[in-house]
Each structure stands twice: as C-alpha cells, then as structure tokens.
Design a protein around this motif. Structure first.
Motif, PDB file in Angstrom:
ATOM      1  N   ILE A   5       0.840  -1.206   0.000  1.00 29.23           N
ATOM      2  CA  ILE A   5       0.000   0.000   0.000  1.00 29.23           C
ATOM      3  C   ILE A   5       0.873   1.253   0.000  1.00 29.23           C
ATOM      4  O   ILE A   5       0.593   2.226  -0.709  1.00 29.23           O
ATOM      5  N   ALA A   6       1.952   1.207   0.770  1.00 26.11           N
ATOM      6  CA  ALA A   6       2.863   2.352   0.825  1.00 26.11           C
ATOM      7  C   ALA A   6       3.512   2.611  -0.533  1.00 26.11           C
ATOM      8  O   ALA A   6       3.823   3.756  -0.873  1.00 26.11           O
ATOM      9  N   LEU A   7       3.673   1.559  -1.337  1.00 27.05           N
ATOM     10  CA  LEU A   7       4.254   1.710  -2.682  1.00 27.05           C
ATOM     11  C   LEU A   7       3.205   2.134  -3.711  1.00 27.05           C
ATOM     12  O   LEU A   7       3.509   2.245  -4.902  1.00 27.05           O
ATOM     13  N   GLY A   8       1.963   2.334  -3.255  1.00 28.98           N
ATOM     14  CA  GLY A   8       0.914   2.832  -4.142  1.00 28.98           C
ATOM     15  C   GLY A   8       0.095   1.758  -4.829  1.00 28.98           C
ATOM     16  O   GLY A   8      -0.664   2.060  -5.765  1.00 28.98           O
ATOM     17  N   LEU A   9       0.214   0.512  -4.414  1.00 35.92           N
ATOM     18  CA  LEU A   9      -0.517  -0.572  -5.072  1.00 35.92           C
ATOM     19  C   LEU A   9      -1.949  -0.653  -4.551  1.00 35.92           C
ATOM     20  O   LEU A   9      -2.183  -0.636  -3.332  1.00 35.92           O
ATOM     21  N   ASN A  10      -2.897  -0.760  -5.484  1.00 35.25           N
ATOM     22  CA  ASN A  10      -4.297  -0.996  -5.112  1.00 35.25           C
ATOM     23  C   ASN A  10      -4.478  -2.510  -4.941  1.00 35.25           C
ATOM     24  O   ASN A  10      -4.713  -3.240  -5.920  1.00 35.25           O
ATOM     25  N   ILE A  11      -4.348  -3.000  -3.722  1.00 32.72           N
ATOM     26  CA  ILE A  11      -4.355  -4.440  -3.464  1.00 32.72           C
ATOM     27  C   ILE A  11      -5.698  -5.075  -3.832  1.00 32.72           C
ATOM     28  O   ILE A  11      -5.754  -6.144  -4.448  1.00 32.72           O
ATOM     29  N   GLY A  12      -6.785  -4.393  -3.446  1.00 30.59           N
ATOM     30  CA  GLY A  12      -8.116  -4.950  -3.723  1.00 30.59           C
ATOM     31  C   GLY A  12      -8.352  -5.142  -5.209  1.00 30.59           C
ATOM     32  O   GLY A  12      -8.814  -6.203  -5.644  1.00 30.59           O
ATOM     33  N   ARG A  13      -8.011  -4.124  -6.019  1.00 30.80           N
ATOM     34  CA  ARG A  13      -8.232  -4.239  -7.459  1.00 30.80           C
ATOM     35  C   ARG A  13      -7.360  -5.335  -8.060  1.00 30.80           C
ATOM     36  O   ARG A  13      -7.814  -6.104  -8.926  1.00 30.80           O
ATOM     37  N   THR A  14      -6.117  -5.436  -7.612  1.00 31.69           N
ATOM     38  CA  THR A  14      -5.217  -6.477  -8.133  1.00 31.69           C
ATOM     39  C   THR A  14      -5.761  -7.869  -7.815  1.00 31.69           C
ATOM     40  O   THR A  14      -5.766  -8.759  -8.679  1.00 31.69           O
ATOM     41  N   ILE A  52      -8.901  -8.756  -7.214  1.00 25.07           N
ATOM     42  CA  ILE A  52     -10.138  -9.034  -7.954  1.00 25.07           C
ATOM     43  C   ILE A  52      -9.827  -9.398  -9.404  1.00 25.07           C
ATOM     44  O   ILE A  52     -10.359 -10.379  -9.947  1.00 25.07           O
ATOM     45  N   LEU A  53      -8.948  -8.611 -10.049  1.00 20.95           N
ATOM     46  CA  LEU A  53      -8.611  -8.888 -11.454  1.00 20.95           C
ATOM     47  C   LEU A  53      -7.918 -10.250 -11.591  1.00 20.95           C
ATOM     48  O   LEU A  53      -8.222 -11.027 -12.505  1.00 20.95           O
ATOM     49  N   ALA A  54      -6.976 -10.535 -10.674  1.00 24.99           N
ATOM     50  CA  ALA A  54      -6.274 -11.825 -10.743  1.00 24.99           C
ATOM     51  C   ALA A  54      -7.241 -12.979 -10.489  1.00 24.99           C
ATOM     52  O   ALA A  54      -7.162 -14.023 -11.151  1.00 24.99           O
ATOM     53  N   ALA A  55      -8.170 -12.787  -9.549  1.00 27.56           N
ATOM     54  CA  ALA A  55      -9.148 -13.848  -9.262  1.00 27.56           C
ATOM     55  C   ALA A  55     -10.054 -14.079 -10.464  1.00 27.56           C
ATOM     56  O   ALA A  55     -10.353 -15.230 -10.821  1.00 27.56           O
ATOM     57  N   LEU A  56     -10.501 -12.991 -11.110  1.00 26.00           N
ATOM     58  CA  LEU A  56     -11.372 -13.141 -12.282  1.00 26.00           C
ATOM     59  C   LEU A  56     -10.643 -13.871 -13.410  1.00 26.00           C
ATOM     60  O   LEU A  56     -11.224 -14.734 -14.076  1.00 26.00           O
ATOM     61  N   CYS A  57      -9.358 -13.533 -13.615  1.00 23.68           N
ATOM     62  CA  CYS A  57      -8.578 -14.222 -14.656  1.00 23.68           C
ATOM     63  C   CYS A  57      -8.424 -15.711 -14.312  1.00 23.68           C
ATOM     64  O   CYS A  57      -8.586 -16.581 -15.185  1.00 23.68           O
ATOM     65  N   GLY A  58      -8.104 -16.015 -13.047  1.00 24.54           N
ATOM     66  CA  GLY A  58      -7.931 -17.410 -12.641  1.00 24.54           C
ATOM     67  C   GLY A  58      -9.206 -18.210 -12.805  1.00 24.54           C
ATOM     68  O   GLY A  58      -9.192 -19.343 -13.312  1.00 24.54           O
ATOM     69  N   VAL A  59     -10.326 -17.625 -12.401  1.00 25.77           N
ATOM     70  CA  VAL A  59     -11.611 -18.321 -12.520  1.00 25.77           C
ATOM     71  C   VAL A  59     -12.000 -18.499 -13.985  1.00 25.77           C
ATOM     72  O   VAL A  59     -12.501 -19.559 -14.387  1.00 25.77           O
ATOM     73  N   LEU A  60     -11.754 -17.460 -14.810  1.00 23.85           N
ATOM     74  CA  LEU A  60     -12.103 -17.559 -16.235  1.00 23.85           C
ATOM     75  C   LEU A  60     -11.300 -18.659 -16.922  1.00 23.85           C
ATOM     76  O   LEU A  60     -11.844 -19.448 -17.709  1.00 23.85           O
ATOM     77  N   LEU A  61      -9.994 -18.734 -16.630  1.00 23.44           N
ATOM     78  CA  LEU A  61      -9.149 -19.778 -17.233  1.00 23.44           C
ATOM     79  C   LEU A  61      -9.637 -21.167 -16.833  1.00 23.44           C
ATOM     80  O   LEU A  61      -9.717 -22.080 -17.658  1.00 23.44           O
ATOM     81  N   CYS A  62      -9.953 -21.323 -15.549  1.00 23.45           N
ATOM     82  CA  CYS A  62     -10.420 -22.615 -15.060  1.00 23.45           C
ATOM     83  C   CYS A  62     -11.787 -22.964 -15.640  1.00 23.45           C
ATOM     84  O   CYS A  62     -12.028 -24.089 -16.072  1.00 23.45           O
ATOM     85  N   ALA A  63     -12.696 -21.957 -15.676  1.00 29.76           N
ATOM     86  CA  ALA A  63     -14.071 -22.208 -16.121  1.00 29.76           C
ATOM     87  C   ALA A  63     -14.124 -22.587 -17.598  1.00 29.76           C
ATOM     88  O   ALA A  63     -14.865 -23.501 -17.981  1.00 29.76           O
ATOM     89  N   CYS A  64     -13.330 -21.907 -18.431  1.00 28.98           N
ATOM     90  CA  CYS A  64     -13.348 -22.212 -19.867  1.00 28.98           C
ATOM     91  C   CYS A  64     -12.924 -23.651 -20.122  1.00 28.98           C
ATOM     92  O   CYS A  64     -13.534 -24.374 -20.916  1.00 28.98           O
ATOM     93  N   THR A  65     -11.853 -24.073 -19.446  1.00 30.43           N
ATOM     94  CA  THR A  65     -11.372 -25.448 -19.629  1.00 30.43           C
ATOM     95  C   THR A  65     -12.379 -26.456 -19.091  1.00 30.43           C
ATOM     96  O   THR A  65     -12.670 -27.466 -19.739  1.00 30.43           O
ATOM     97  N   THR A  66     -12.926 -26.185 -17.911  1.00 32.44           N
ATOM     98  CA  THR A  66     -13.879 -27.119 -17.310  1.00 32.44           C
ATOM     99  C   THR A  66     -15.135 -27.248 -18.163  1.00 32.44           C
ATOM    100  O   THR A  66     -15.697 -28.340 -18.296  1.00 32.44           O
ATOM    101  N   ALA A  67     -15.580 -26.139 -18.753  1.00 31.14           N
ATOM    102  CA  ALA A  67     -16.795 -26.177 -19.564  1.00 31.14           C
ATOM    103  C   ALA A  67     -16.663 -27.124 -20.746  1.00 31.14           C
ATOM    104  O   ALA A  67     -17.613 -27.816 -21.121  1.00 31.14           O
ATOM    105  N   LEU A  68     -15.471 -27.194 -21.351  1.00 29.13           N
ATOM    106  CA  LEU A  68     -15.292 -28.000 -22.558  1.00 29.13           C
ATOM    107  C   LEU A  68     -14.679 -29.369 -22.292  1.00 29.13           C
ATOM    108  O   LEU A  68     -14.877 -30.294 -23.077  1.00 29.13           O
TER     109      LEU A  68
END
Length: 333
Positions: A226-235, A237-253
């Motif tokens: 946080i002191a270095l200016g990083l928005n931890i919450g946004r990082t 959420i975005l990383a979680a959405l990417c991880g879930v999307l990668l997993c979901a696409c593969t699982t769906a097919l």
C-alpha cells in the motif's frame, strides 16, 4: 545472473518437453502414424490418405491439450498468489465442482446445449464457489490458512457433488452425458471449440501477465504494498477473475481436470522462486506439456481403448499433493 541462466535452462527444457509431447500426441494412438504423415497433414498434402486424416483428427485434441493445461496451470499460479497459499488450486478449492454444478443445472432445467452457454455457466459457478470457499476458510482465528482452505474446499466440493448427483440421477440422458464429461477429457474437442475458447483464454493470460509486477509487490507485506501505491483490492479481484475464467473455460469444454493447477505451479515455484512473469510463462509451458503427456499415457495404459486424461492427472497428481502436504517446509509465497 545465475538465476537468469537457471530460468533460461528450465525454459529450454520446457519447450523441448512440449515439442516431444506434441509429437507423441499426434503420432501415437490406436493407429500410429509416421512423421511424413504429420508433415503432409500440416502442409495440406495427400489429404485422401488415411494416415493424414488421422493426423488432422488429432491436431485439435493436441492443441486443446496445450491450451487447457496452460490455462489450469496459470489459474493455479494466480489462486496461490492472491491467497498466499501454496496448495490453492481449482480442484482443491472446489472451483471445478462449482462450475460443474452450474452446467448440470443449465442442462437439466433449461436444456442448454451451447458451448458458449457452458462457458458462461461455468464462469458464474466457479466464481461464486471460489468466493464462498475463501470466505468460509477466512472465518475464525488466523484467517484462510492452507489447511483451512483445503478443508473448506473439500467440504464444499463434496456438498456440491451431492447436489449434482441429486439433479442428474432422475434423468438418465443427462446422467449418461454427465458421466463421461465428469471424468475430464481433452478428446472430442473440435477446431470450433478451440476458436470459441481462445479469445477468453488469451484475454485472461494477457491480463494475468500485465498483473505480474503487482503480484510481485503483493509478496511483500500489505502495508509495504500500500505504501508503494498498489491498489491491493483491485489487483486481487482482477487476478481472481482471470484465474476463474481460465479454469471455467477449460472445465466447460473438458470437464474437471484435477491437480495440473496444483503441481505445476508448485514445482516451477520451487525451482525459480515467485517472480510472476517467468512463473506464469513456465507454468503455461509445463502445464500444456504435462497434460498432453498424461493424455498419451492414458492411451498407452488403456490400450486398446484409452483412459481419460482426467484420470491420469489424478493418478500423477495425488502423490505430488501428498508430497507437498508432508513436506516440512512449503515454498514461501
């Protein structure tokens, strides 16, 4: 300098392993073919030849195996990083089962058959399940520890599996199609499936790569980040959405394929450390290679038929998971 040389060496070994696995996947099966048939198929020559047609039929399966293995492995990297948990993985956290439940729900009650709808349902199911498991593991003293996360994931996965059984058992047609899909297989995928999957996968991997520096910063304490200016919450959420999307696409097919997202990132991290750019790239390379090798081993051990790749990854991954659990000192995140 020594670390860079190590990363280069592991990268070259990974590319060589991937190349060998692709050659094995294309040439070996119920009907083995020669290298000349592979070259003819790639160049579009002798299309009336039976062996060339065999190669062309195997190309989508091999390409999908690379994409699926890389997706699951990178998804594991992201989940381990944002939870700071070395045993986080789509299968351990019950994410695959959540995706499965929503797909079964869509098939049974809304007669959904489109692959794009499968991906959408899998994404929603995987996202809700991952949030619920993480919140459940965070309850009580000391937050979401590795053991609490694993227990919460196992409990939710078991409960969701029971719900799936309740939904599919009364309908024999849904039961039959679900039974094959549940095992997890990269066979049966077509070029159209890959084209459908590719935009989501590429988007998630590119965003994950762009988040690498932020994920590196998050390895420090939250106060420092946080002191270095990083928005931890946004990082997160975005990383979680990417991880879930990668997993979901593969699982769906392909159905739920377990342990790739656990063992590959863990082994790569133990070799090169937790710098995310090389970690994501190498996990993708080795994830694709190991899933294809598992698929080829399934053809060898199951001859004259074949064992599904989901069975093989479980057979290979279970001992690795036990080794990680028993290891006295888990790789620090």
């Amino acid at each position: 300098m020594k670390q860079n040389n190590k990363i280069k060496t592991i990268t070259l070994i990974g590319i060589l392993l991937l190349f060998i696995s692709v050659i094995l996947s294309i040439t070996y099966g119920a009907k083995s073919v020669g290298l000349s048939d592979v070259i003819d198929a790639l160049l579009g020559r002798n299309l009336e030849d039976y062996n060339v047609n065999v190669v062309q039929a195997r190309l989508p399966r091999t390409l999908f195996g690379i994409i699926a293995g890389a997706s699951l492995s990178i998804s594991g990297v992201l989940m381990q990083s944002i939870t700071r948990n070395p045993i986080a993985d789509p299968s351990i956290l019950g994410v695959n089962t959540g995706a499965s439940l929503f797909i079964v729900f869509g098939i049974s009650f809304f007669n959904i058959q489109s692959k794009l709808s499968y991906i959408g349902l899998a994404f929603v199911g995987a996202l809700l399940t991952s949030i619920f498991v993480y919140r459940l593991a965070s309850l009580g003293y000391s937050g979401a520890t590795p053991i609490k996360l694993a227990i919460s994931g196992a409990a939710i996965s078991t409960a969701l599996s029971s719900l799936i059984s309740i939904i599919v058992m009364p309908d024999s047609s849904v039961m039959t199609s679900f039974r094959f899909w549940q095992i997890g297989s990269i066979g049966g995928t077509s070029t159209d499936d890959i084209l459908l999957l590719l935009p989501f996968t590429v988007l998630a991997i590119v965003v994950s790569f762009l988040l690498s520096d932020n994920l590196d910063t998050m390895l420090l304490s939250e106060e420092t980040a946080i002191a270095l200016g990083l928005n931890i919450g946004r990082t997160r959420i975005l990383a979680a959405l990417c991880g879930v999307l990668l997993c979901a696409c593969t699982t769906a097919l392909a159905g739920p394929i377990s342990f790739i997202g656990l063992m590959i990132p863990h082994l790569i991290r133990s070799s090169i450390g937790s710098i995310h750019k090389p970690l994501i790239i190498l996990s993708g390379i080795y994830g694709g290679a190991i899933l294809i090798i598992s698929d080829v081993l399934g053809r060898i051990l199951g001859a004259p038929g074949e064992l599904e790749s989901g069975i093989m990854t479980a057979l290979i991954g279970a001992p690795v998971f036990i080794y990680i659990i028993r290891k006295a000192k888990l790789q620090s995140l």
